[in-house]
Design a protein around this motif. Sequence first.
Motif, PDB file in Angstrom:
ATOM      1  N   THR A  69       0.813  -1.200   0.000  1.00  0.00           N
ATOM      2  CA  THR A  69       0.000   0.000   0.000  1.00  0.00           C
ATOM      3  C   THR A  69       0.854   1.260   0.000  1.00  0.00           C
ATOM      4  O   THR A  69       2.001   1.248   0.426  1.00  0.00           O
ATOM      5  CB  THR A  69      -0.930   0.030   1.226  1.00  0.00           C
ATOM      6  OG1 THR A  69      -1.713   1.216   1.205  1.00  0.00           O
ATOM      7  CG2 THR A  69      -0.121  -0.032   2.509  1.00  0.00           C
ATOM      8  N   ASP A  97      -2.469   3.299   9.741  1.00  0.00           N
ATOM      9  CA  ASP A  97      -2.848   2.394   8.660  1.00  0.00           C
ATOM     10  C   ASP A  97      -2.228   1.013   8.855  1.00  0.00           C
ATOM     11  O   ASP A  97      -2.850  -0.008   8.566  1.00  0.00           O
ATOM     12  CB  ASP A  97      -2.422   2.972   7.310  1.00  0.00           C
ATOM     13  CG  ASP A  97      -3.210   4.202   6.930  1.00  0.00           C
ATOM     14  OD1 ASP A  97      -4.448   4.151   7.017  1.00  0.00           O
ATOM     15  OD2 ASP A  97      -2.605   5.214   6.574  1.00  0.00           O
ATOM     16  N   ARG A 156      -0.208   3.762   1.725  1.00  0.00           N
ATOM     17  CA  ARG A 156      -0.491   4.340   3.030  1.00  0.00           C
ATOM     18  C   ARG A 156       0.648   3.987   3.986  1.00  0.00           C
ATOM     19  O   ARG A 156       0.835   2.832   4.329  1.00  0.00           O
ATOM     20  CB  ARG A 156      -1.803   3.789   3.594  1.00  0.00           C
ATOM     21  CG  ARG A 156      -3.018   4.047   2.707  1.00  0.00           C
ATOM     22  CD  ARG A 156      -4.250   3.406   3.333  1.00  0.00           C
ATOM     23  NE  ARG A 156      -5.439   3.567   2.517  1.00  0.00           N
ATOM     24  CZ  ARG A 156      -6.624   3.060   2.845  1.00  0.00           C
ATOM     25  NH1 ARG A 156      -6.764   2.354   3.959  1.00  0.00           N
ATOM     26  NH2 ARG A 156      -7.655   3.247   2.053  1.00  0.00           N
ATOM     27  N   THR A 162       5.165  -0.739   2.229  1.00  0.00           N
ATOM     28  CA  THR A 162       4.645   0.470   1.604  1.00  0.00           C
ATOM     29  C   THR A 162       5.264   0.699   0.230  1.00  0.00           C
ATOM     30  O   THR A 162       6.406   0.317  -0.031  1.00  0.00           O
ATOM     31  CB  THR A 162       4.915   1.713   2.477  1.00  0.00           C
ATOM     32  OG1 THR A 162       6.312   1.815   2.730  1.00  0.00           O
ATOM     33  CG2 THR A 162       4.181   1.606   3.803  1.00  0.00           C
TER      34      THR A 162
END
Length: 249
Positions: free
Chosen positions: A92, A99, A94, A113
């Motif tokens: 992700t 998160d 985020r 990430t």
Amino acid sequence: MIDQHTPTRVATGHTVLVVEDDASIRTLLTSALTVAGYTVASASTGQEAMFEAGSRRPHLIVLDVMLPDTDGFRLTRELRAQGVYTPVLFLTARAGVEDRIIGLSSGGDDYVTKPFHVQEVLLRIRAILRRSNAPASTAGASPPLRYADLTLDEATHDVRRGDRPLKLSPTEFRLLACLLAHPERVLEKAEILQQVWQYDFSGDTRIVDTYIKNLRRKIDRDPPALIHTVRGVGYCLRLPRGETPPAGR
């Protein structure tokens, strides 16, 4: 930018499901995992992922959080609700601690990430498979961990409370094994984070609280309660005050 160093090939025998709606990232990961020795299946939507997870029975899912028809956190919760405890590695953009906590609390096992390095993803996958999905072996295996009527067999991944079998996610299994390895000892939350997740969450231990809550729903459904909170410190696996510990403890 995503690093594309050629991965080192390892003989694995594991199947990895890549769920990513970005075709370039999906192709990159599929190629890298194939070169590294994994059997790879792929999906671009949550619906496809649910089908592939059920039909392929992968050993691990690499899951993008932002999908066109759902999000990876919700999808993971749906898989867990259906009794699918395949380890999940989130991908992700985020990057916030909040998160990461949401993702791991939803049943995920790790979090990378974007932009990411392919080698980092491969290392995380190998680490998850080592601790969560290693082939069972009875040769020289340690005896099952026991406390009161709770039993956990690390070789077969069988967990029971009395005669009742328990279905645990890989992370719940590691957390319970951590508690069973130190019965009647108070474990600080930071220590649990290190032993179970091997992460530093910058002092944020809410992920431990969330997983303890999930574990309690399964373990302590029948009395007596075995998982206890020591306020301001951490958690302890013990019988309620006044009850006699099992023989040998």
